[in-house]
Scaffold this motif. Structure first.
Motif, PDB file in Angstrom:
ATOM      1  N   UNK A   1      66.002  40.496  19.552  1.00  0.00           N
ATOM      2  CA  UNK A   1      66.964  40.832  18.508  1.00  0.00           C
ATOM      3  C   UNK A   1      67.960  41.878  18.997  1.00  0.00           C
ATOM      4  N   UNK A   2      69.034  42.038  18.258  1.00  0.00           N
ATOM      5  CA  UNK A   2      70.014  43.065  18.604  1.00  0.00           C
ATOM      6  C   UNK A   2      69.405  44.459  18.523  1.00  0.00           C
ATOM      7  N   UNK A   3      68.576  44.703  17.512  1.00  0.00           N
ATOM      8  CA  UNK A   3      67.942  46.021  17.374  1.00  0.00           C
ATOM      9  C   UNK A   3      67.002  46.286  18.536  1.00  0.00           C
ATOM     10  N   UNK A   4      66.221  45.292  18.921  1.00  0.00           N
ATOM     11  CA  UNK A   4      65.303  45.458  20.056  1.00  0.00           C
ATOM     12  C   UNK A   4      66.082  45.719  21.340  1.00  0.00           C
ATOM     13  N   UNK A   5      67.188  45.031  21.527  1.00  0.00           N
ATOM     14  CA  UNK A   5      68.013  45.241  22.712  1.00  0.00           C
ATOM     15  C   UNK A   5      68.608  46.646  22.705  1.00  0.00           C
ATOM     16  N   UNK A   6      69.061  47.096  21.553  1.00  0.00           N
ATOM     17  CA  UNK A   6      69.587  48.463  21.443  1.00  0.00           C
ATOM     18  C   UNK A   6      68.521  49.475  21.825  1.00  0.00           C
ATOM     19  N   UNK A   7      67.331  49.310  21.295  1.00  0.00           N
ATOM     20  CA  UNK A   7      66.242  50.240  21.604  1.00  0.00           C
ATOM     21  C   UNK A   7      65.909  50.218  23.087  1.00  0.00           C
ATOM     22  N   UNK A   8      65.890  49.040  23.671  1.00  0.00           N
ATOM     23  CA  UNK A   8      65.601  48.906  25.098  1.00  0.00           C
ATOM     24  C   UNK A   8      66.654  49.623  25.948  1.00  0.00           C
ATOM     25  N   UNK A   9      67.913  49.536  25.531  1.00  0.00           N
ATOM     26  CA  UNK A   9      69.009  50.148  26.285  1.00  0.00           C
ATOM     27  C   UNK A   9      69.261  51.604  25.905  1.00  0.00           C
ATOM     28  N   UNK A  10      68.592  52.084  24.855  1.00  0.00           N
ATOM     29  CA  UNK A  10      68.821  53.448  24.409  1.00  0.00           C
ATOM     30  C   UNK A  10      70.092  53.607  23.599  1.00  0.00           C
ATOM     31  N   UNK A  11      70.515  52.544  22.946  1.00  0.00           N
ATOM     32  CA  UNK A  11      71.711  52.565  22.104  1.00  0.00           C
ATOM     33  C   UNK A  11      71.297  52.921  20.682  1.00  0.00           C
TER      34      UNK A  11
ATOM     35  N   UNK B   1      75.253  44.584  23.301  1.00  0.00           N
ATOM     36  CA  UNK B   1      74.854  46.001  23.328  1.00  0.00           C
ATOM     37  C   UNK B   1      75.113  46.719  24.651  1.00  0.00           C
ATOM     38  N   UNK B   2      74.860  46.070  25.782  1.00  0.00           N
ATOM     39  CA  UNK B   2      75.074  46.743  27.064  1.00  0.00           C
ATOM     40  C   UNK B   2      76.558  47.002  27.323  1.00  0.00           C
ATOM     41  N   UNK B   3      77.407  46.068  26.965  1.00  0.00           N
ATOM     42  CA  UNK B   3      78.846  46.256  27.168  1.00  0.00           C
ATOM     43  C   UNK B   3      79.427  47.219  26.134  1.00  0.00           C
ATOM     44  N   UNK B   4      78.902  47.157  24.918  1.00  0.00           N
ATOM     45  CA  UNK B   4      79.360  48.066  23.881  1.00  0.00           C
ATOM     46  C   UNK B   4      79.046  49.502  24.278  1.00  0.00           C
ATOM     47  N   UNK B   5      77.866  49.734  24.849  1.00  0.00           N
ATOM     48  CA  UNK B   5      77.464  51.071  25.261  1.00  0.00           C
ATOM     49  C   UNK B   5      78.391  51.625  26.344  1.00  0.00           C
ATOM     50  N   UNK B   6      78.868  50.786  27.232  1.00  0.00           N
ATOM     51  CA  UNK B   6      79.803  51.250  28.265  1.00  0.00           C
ATOM     52  C   UNK B   6      81.074  51.799  27.636  1.00  0.00           C
ATOM     53  N   UNK B   7      81.509  51.191  26.539  1.00  0.00           N
ATOM     54  CA  UNK B   7      82.718  51.643  25.843  1.00  0.00           C
ATOM     55  C   UNK B   7      82.448  52.791  24.879  1.00  0.00           C
ATOM     56  N   UNK B   8      81.154  53.020  24.550  1.00  0.00           N
ATOM     57  CA  UNK B   8      80.770  54.058  23.595  1.00  0.00           C
ATOM     58  C   UNK B   8      79.594  54.880  24.149  1.00  0.00           C
ATOM     59  N   UNK B   9      79.772  55.558  25.268  1.00  0.00           N
ATOM     60  CA  UNK B   9      78.655  56.286  25.882  1.00  0.00           C
ATOM     61  C   UNK B   9      78.085  57.390  24.992  1.00  0.00           C
ATOM     62  N   UNK B  10      78.866  57.842  24.020  1.00  0.00           N
ATOM     63  CA  UNK B  10      78.376  58.871  23.110  1.00  0.00           C
ATOM     64  C   UNK B  10      77.269  58.354  22.193  1.00  0.00           C
ATOM     65  N   UNK B  11      77.087  57.034  22.132  1.00  0.00           N
ATOM     66  CA  UNK B  11      76.055  56.424  21.285  1.00  0.00           C
ATOM     67  C   UNK B  11      74.722  56.264  22.024  1.00  0.00           C
TER      68      UNK B  11
END
Length: 57
Positions: A2-12, A38-48
């Protein structure tokens, strides 16, 4: 996965990610949807990025 699981895995921060996704997606160009992965979004939003304790940096 899921998107939430991916976020948690990536630390987003899942709340910030989903809030941005649901806010921006309706007006976003369909040929650039990969920017919301999520991985690409995090690159654009490192503060998250979350720390080890679940708090934002």
């Amino acid at each position: 996965m899921s998107l939430i699981a991916t976020c948690k895995l990536l630390g987003v921060d899942p709340y910030r990610y989903l809030r941005d996704l649901l806010t921006e997606l309706p007006s976003h160009q369909t040929d650039h949807l990969e920017e919301f992965l999520p991985d690409r979004w995090l690159q654009a939003h490192p503060e998250a990025k979350l720390t080890d304790h679940g708090k934002q940096k």
